[in-house]
Design an enzyme around this catalytic site. Structure first.
Site, mmCIF file in Angstrom:
data_model
loop_
_atom_site.group_PDB
_atom_site.id
_atom_site.type_symbol
_atom_site.label_atom_id
_atom_site.label_comp_id
_atom_site.label_asym_id
_atom_site.label_seq_id
_atom_site.Cartn_x
_atom_site.Cartn_y
_atom_site.Cartn_z
ATOM 1 N N SER A 131 -37.442 -3.014 -47.302
ATOM 2 C CA SER A 131 -37.823 -4.290 -46.680
ATOM 3 C C SER A 131 -39.317 -4.434 -46.442
ATOM 4 O O SER A 131 -39.814 -5.552 -46.287
ATOM 5 C CB SER A 131 -37.081 -4.430 -45.334
ATOM 6 O OG SER A 131 -37.186 -3.227 -44.592
ATOM 7 N N ALA B 97 -42.647 18.429 -40.126
ATOM 8 C CA ALA B 97 -41.500 19.312 -40.401
ATOM 9 C C ALA B 97 -40.464 18.589 -41.258
ATOM 10 O O ALA B 97 -39.925 19.149 -42.217
ATOM 11 C CB ALA B 97 -40.872 19.775 -39.081
ATOM 12 N N ASN C 187 -36.662 6.406 -49.541
ATOM 13 C CA ASN C 187 -37.978 6.032 -49.024
ATOM 14 C C ASN C 187 -37.978 5.765 -47.522
ATOM 15 O O ASN C 187 -39.006 5.905 -46.868
ATOM 16 C CB ASN C 187 -38.451 4.773 -49.782
ATOM 17 C CG ASN C 187 -39.581 4.063 -49.083
ATOM 18 O OD1 ASN C 187 -40.729 4.472 -49.180
ATOM 19 N ND2 ASN C 187 -39.272 2.997 -48.350
ATOM 20 N N SER D 185 -44.681 13.360 -47.795
ATOM 21 C CA SER D 185 -45.999 12.922 -47.308
ATOM 22 C C SER D 185 -46.969 14.092 -47.485
ATOM 23 O O SER D 185 -46.534 15.254 -47.519
ATOM 24 C CB SER D 185 -45.891 12.582 -45.817
ATOM 25 O OG SER D 185 -47.159 12.623 -45.202
ATOM 26 N N VAL E 74 -29.861 4.890 -42.424
ATOM 27 C CA VAL E 74 -29.586 6.032 -43.311
ATOM 28 C C VAL E 74 -29.142 7.282 -42.555
ATOM 29 O O VAL E 74 -28.560 8.188 -43.152
ATOM 30 C CB VAL E 74 -30.803 6.376 -44.215
ATOM 31 C CG1 VAL E 74 -31.059 5.284 -45.229
ATOM 32 C CG2 VAL E 74 -32.041 6.707 -43.388
ATOM 33 N N LYS F 107 -40.967 16.129 -43.310
ATOM 34 C CA LYS F 107 -41.482 15.847 -44.657
ATOM 35 C C LYS F 107 -41.619 17.138 -45.487
ATOM 36 O O LYS F 107 -41.509 17.093 -46.722
ATOM 37 C CB LYS F 107 -42.813 15.103 -44.564
ATOM 38 C CG LYS F 107 -42.673 13.688 -44.005
ATOM 39 C CD LYS F 107 -41.799 12.824 -44.903
ATOM 40 C CE LYS F 107 -41.700 11.387 -44.448
ATOM 41 N NZ LYS F 107 -40.852 10.576 -45.354
ATOM 42 N N TYR G 171 -42.741 14.995 -37.545
ATOM 43 C CA TYR G 171 -42.869 14.258 -38.812
ATOM 44 C C TYR G 171 -43.189 15.228 -39.952
ATOM 45 O O TYR G 171 -42.556 15.199 -41.006
ATOM 46 C CB TYR G 171 -43.967 13.199 -38.682
ATOM 47 C CG TYR G 171 -44.173 12.353 -39.920
ATOM 48 C CD1 TYR G 171 -43.290 11.320 -40.238
ATOM 49 C CD2 TYR G 171 -45.251 12.577 -40.779
ATOM 50 C CE1 TYR G 171 -43.470 10.536 -41.368
ATOM 51 C CE2 TYR G 171 -45.447 11.803 -41.913
ATOM 52 C CZ TYR G 171 -44.551 10.774 -42.204
ATOM 53 O OH TYR G 171 -44.742 10.013 -43.333
HETATM 54 P P1 NDP Z 1 -42.968 1.256 -43.008
HETATM 55 O O1 NDP Z 1 -42.931 1.585 -41.562
HETATM 56 O O2 NDP Z 1 -43.891 0.184 -43.475
HETATM 57 O O3 NDP Z 1 -41.477 0.888 -43.516
HETATM 58 C C1 NDP Z 1 -40.429 1.740 -43.224
HETATM 59 C C2 NDP Z 1 -39.199 1.334 -43.988
HETATM 60 O O4 NDP Z 1 -38.147 2.254 -43.690
HETATM 61 C C3 NDP Z 1 -38.700 -0.050 -43.592
HETATM 62 O O5 NDP Z 1 -38.185 -0.688 -44.731
HETATM 63 C C4 NDP Z 1 -37.587 0.265 -42.596
HETATM 64 O O6 NDP Z 1 -36.546 -0.714 -42.569
HETATM 65 C C5 NDP Z 1 -37.031 1.541 -43.199
HETATM 66 N N1 NDP Z 1 -36.306 2.336 -42.224
HETATM 67 C C6 NDP Z 1 -36.763 2.917 -41.076
HETATM 68 N N2 NDP Z 1 -35.772 3.570 -40.451
HETATM 69 C C7 NDP Z 1 -34.653 3.397 -41.193
HETATM 70 C C8 NDP Z 1 -33.317 3.822 -41.074
HETATM 71 N N3 NDP Z 1 -32.896 4.567 -40.041
HETATM 72 N N4 NDP Z 1 -32.428 3.453 -42.037
HETATM 73 C C9 NDP Z 1 -32.815 2.703 -43.090
HETATM 74 N N5 NDP Z 1 -34.085 2.254 -43.254
HETATM 75 C C10 NDP Z 1 -34.986 2.604 -42.315
HETATM 76 O O7 NDP Z 1 -43.252 2.627 -43.736
HETATM 77 P P2 NDP Z 1 -44.029 2.990 -45.094
HETATM 78 O O8 NDP Z 1 -43.737 2.010 -46.145
HETATM 79 O O9 NDP Z 1 -45.412 3.304 -44.745
HETATM 80 O O10 NDP Z 1 -43.312 4.377 -45.422
HETATM 81 C C11 NDP Z 1 -42.297 4.526 -46.396
HETATM 82 C C12 NDP Z 1 -42.066 6.014 -46.625
HETATM 83 O O11 NDP Z 1 -43.292 6.606 -47.054
HETATM 84 C C13 NDP Z 1 -41.657 6.767 -45.363
HETATM 85 O O12 NDP Z 1 -40.728 7.765 -45.698
HETATM 86 C C14 NDP Z 1 -42.964 7.386 -44.894
HETATM 87 O O13 NDP Z 1 -42.746 8.531 -44.118
HETATM 88 C C15 NDP Z 1 -43.619 7.700 -46.227
HETATM 89 N N6 NDP Z 1 -45.060 7.856 -46.163
HETATM 90 C C16 NDP Z 1 -45.864 6.855 -45.681
HETATM 91 C C17 NDP Z 1 -47.233 7.040 -45.658
HETATM 92 C C18 NDP Z 1 -48.172 6.015 -45.119
HETATM 93 O O14 NDP Z 1 -49.359 6.342 -44.929
HETATM 94 N N7 NDP Z 1 -47.752 4.790 -44.874
HETATM 95 C C19 NDP Z 1 -47.848 8.284 -46.133
HETATM 96 C C20 NDP Z 1 -46.915 9.238 -46.624
HETATM 97 C C21 NDP Z 1 -45.573 9.023 -46.637
HETATM 98 P P3 NDP Z 1 -36.599 -1.967 -41.531
HETATM 99 O O15 NDP Z 1 -37.694 -2.865 -42.044
HETATM 100 O O16 NDP Z 1 -35.275 -2.601 -41.629
HETATM 101 O O17 NDP Z 1 -36.926 -1.405 -40.206
#
Ligand code: NDP
Length: 246
Positions: A13, A156, A89, A141, A63, A158, A154
């Site tokens: 999303s 741990a 993701n 990450s 999830v 990742k 976080y």
């Molecule tokens: P955002 O916070 O922008 O988006 C997070 C997404 O995860 C949203 O779509 C959210 O859905 C969804 N989400 C959160 N919790 C749940 C859950 N329990 N079940 C299903 N969906 C869930 O994060 P990013 O796009 O920045 O991060 C995406 C991935 O990349 C993550 O795993 C993050 O750890 C990793 N990452 C990010 C970095 C960064 O600098 N941004 C760096 C390295 C890794 P909803 O909108 O419905 O809440």
């Protein structure tokens, strides 16, 4: 004519997941877009995908909840047939001193970032194994590689994602399923919205390519690992990080 391949992406999303969903659609995949709380944002992504001429549908599931994941995977399979690509993701982050992390916060971090992948992989794998084909991409990450101060839970979670990826790649390789990891550096999404300008500038200065990453920088690596170009790549960690970690 060959049918389009189907991708199930968790957390599609917003942020990296939304960018990857759009890139996949541009490459001709049909998209199952998972969200947890932000239905409207997920619907907006699915609408944009359909306007590109690709099929897309949104699927709600936390999830960390096995029952919800099972229901989601069944619904995706009913709607699209098989799932060719699973992108794990969805994730949460939190900055806190280690001693201030409550047991509930520790458990929630592991439940979403790690156990969520256990659920989705276990639910999607049986049909991939039957078909002798599939690609799984897990989002870790750089902090899972190097560790981050004030993000022990976080980091741990990742780091565990990397272990899960490597072990599962060995186990399902004989079924012609690849399992890889994308471990992005700092990417400009809502996850980093709490970082102040000073911190962002410092991170930028420490990055050889002198900038913070865009969601597309991470998404391109995800889409590559799902493609036939990556057929001989499994158990690997690709880190789009601008040289921040080398
Ligand atoms: P955002 O916070 O922008 O988006 C997070 C997404 O995860 C949203 O779509 C959210 O859905 C969804 N989400 C959160 N919790 C749940 C859950 N329990 N079940 C299903 N969906 C869930 O994060 P990013 O796009 O920045 O991060 C995406 C991935 O990349 C993550 O795993 C993050 O750890 C990793 N990452 C990010 C970095 C960064 O600098 N941004 C760096 C390295 C890794 P909803 O909108 O419905 O809440």
């Amino acid at each position: 004519m060959r049918m389009s391949k189907t991708v199930l992406i968790t957390g599609g999303s917003r942020g990296i997941g939304a960018a990857a969903a759009m890139l996949f659609a541009q490459e001709g995949y049909q998209m199952a877009v998972n969200y947890c709380a932000n239905r409207l944002r997920a619907v907006e992504i699915a609408t944009r995908i359909r306007s590109l001429g690709q099929d897309a549908e949104v699927f709600c599931a936390d999830v960390s909840d096995r029952i919800q994941v099972e229901a989601m995977v069944n619904a995706v399979e009913r709607r699209f047939g098989s799932i060719d690509v699973l992108v794990n993701n969805a994730g949460i982050a939190q900055q806190k001193l280690f001693n201030d992390i409550s047991p509930a916060e520790w458990e929630r971090m592991l439940a979403v970032n790690l156990t969520g992948m256990f659920h989705t992989c276990q639910c999607v794998l049986p049909q991939m194994i039957r078909r002798h084909s599939g690609k799984i991409i897990n989002i870790s990450s750089v902090w899972g590689i190097t560790g981050a101060s004030c993000e022990v839970h976080y980091s741990a979670s990742k780091a565990a994602v990397i272990g899960l990826t490597k072990a599962l790649a060995k186990e399902v390789g004989p079924s012609h399923i690849t399992v890889n990891c994308v471990a992005p550096g700092v990417i400009s999404t809502e996850m980093n919205a709490a970082l102040d300008q000073e911190t962002l500038s410092a991170l930028q200065e420490e990055t050889p390519l002198e900038r913070i990453g865009s969601p597309e920088d991470a998404a391109h690596a995800i889409v590559f690992l799902a493609s036939e170009k990556a057929d001989f790549i499994t158990g690997q960690v690709i880190s789009p990080n601008g040289g921040f970690v080398i």
